[in-house]
Every structure is written in structure tokens, then in C-alpha cells.
Design an enzyme around this catalytic site. Structure first.
Site, short mmCIF file in Angstrom:
data_model
loop_
_atom_site.label_atom_id
_atom_site.label_comp_id
_atom_site.label_asym_id
_atom_site.label_seq_id
_atom_site.Cartn_x
_atom_site.Cartn_y
_atom_site.Cartn_z
CB CYS A 15 -0.92 0.01 1.23
SG CYS A 15 0.01 0.01 2.77
CG ASP A 17 -0.11 3.13 4.22
OD1 ASP A 17 -0.18 4.14 3.49
OD2 ASP A 17 -1.09 2.50 4.60
CB CYS A 40 -4.30 1.47 7.99
SG CYS A 40 -3.36 0.01 8.50
CB CYS A 84 -0.99 -3.02 8.55
SG CYS A 84 -2.15 -3.15 7.19
FE1 FES Z 1 -1.18 0.38 4.55
FE2 FES Z 1 -2.24 -0.81 6.68
S1 FES Z 1 -3.22 -0.34 4.79
S2 FES Z 1 -0.20 -0.16 6.41
#
Ligand code: FES
Length: 105
Positions: A15, A17, A40, A84
């Protein structure tokens, strides 16, 4: 953390992140740990748990903190969110590695 002794980043490739972990280490013990994350709720919770788990630990103990301990500390995460939570302990390991590299320099 302005006076961090080590800083590490990790990115969730699924993602994009990101978590950054910063540590302050005194006499081989993690005296303080902070994080920044763009992720998230599970990623934020895992990063917070990782900082709480690592404070007061020796560098060697800190390197052994893994996703299982983080998830246990959080009393579980949905299976889909386990990925995550991986980036927080990975960023911590990289922060410790950064500290180590500064020691040898
Ligand atoms: Fe990206 Fe959880 S959706 S770290």
C-alpha cells in the site's frame, strides 16, 4: 525526536504506507523511542506498541522484537491487518542498525 541516535524506515509494499522509528540509546539500552507513520490504524497501533515494547530494552533485546510480539501486545489484529504491523518492528531493526553504523564510524 531531534536527538535520535538511530532512525529507520520501512514501507509496506502492498500500500506504500510508511513507518519511521527513532531511538535514543544510552549505554546499550533504548532510553526512548518514537515513531512517525503514514498508514492505517493497524500500522499506527503497531508502531505505538513497538515503541512501548522497546523502551528499557537492551539493543540485543530490541533486535528480537518481532511482529508476533507486537500483535500479542495489541491482543490480536485481524488477519488482513497483520501485514500492516510488520513494518514497525522492521523500521525499529533498521533504526538500531543505523545506531550501530554510527558507533563504528
Ligand atoms: Fe497500509 Fe495498513 S493499509 S499499512
Amino acid at each position: 525526536m531531534d536527538d535520535a541516535d538511530g532512525r529507520g524506515e520501512a514501507i509496506n509494499t502492498a500500500c506504500s504506507d510508511q513507518v519511521t522509528m527513532m531511538v535514543r540509546i544510552v549505554n546499550g539500552v533504548v532510553e526512548d523511542a518514537r515513531f512517525q507513520t503514514q498508514g492505517c490504524a493497524a500500522a499506527i497501533a503497531a508502531a505505538g506498541a513497538t515503541t512501548l515494547l522497546v523502551m528499557g530494552k537492551t539493543v540485543e533485546e530490541a533486535l528480537n522484537i518481532d511482529v508476533d510480539q507486537v500483535v500479542e501486545y495489541l491482543e490480536g489484529l485481524p488477519e488482513a491487518k497483520i501485514g500492516c504491523s510488520v513494518i514497525a518492528p522492521l523500521a525499529l531493526q533498521r533504526a538500531i542498525g543505523d545506531w550501530k553504523s554510527r558507533q563504528s564510524g
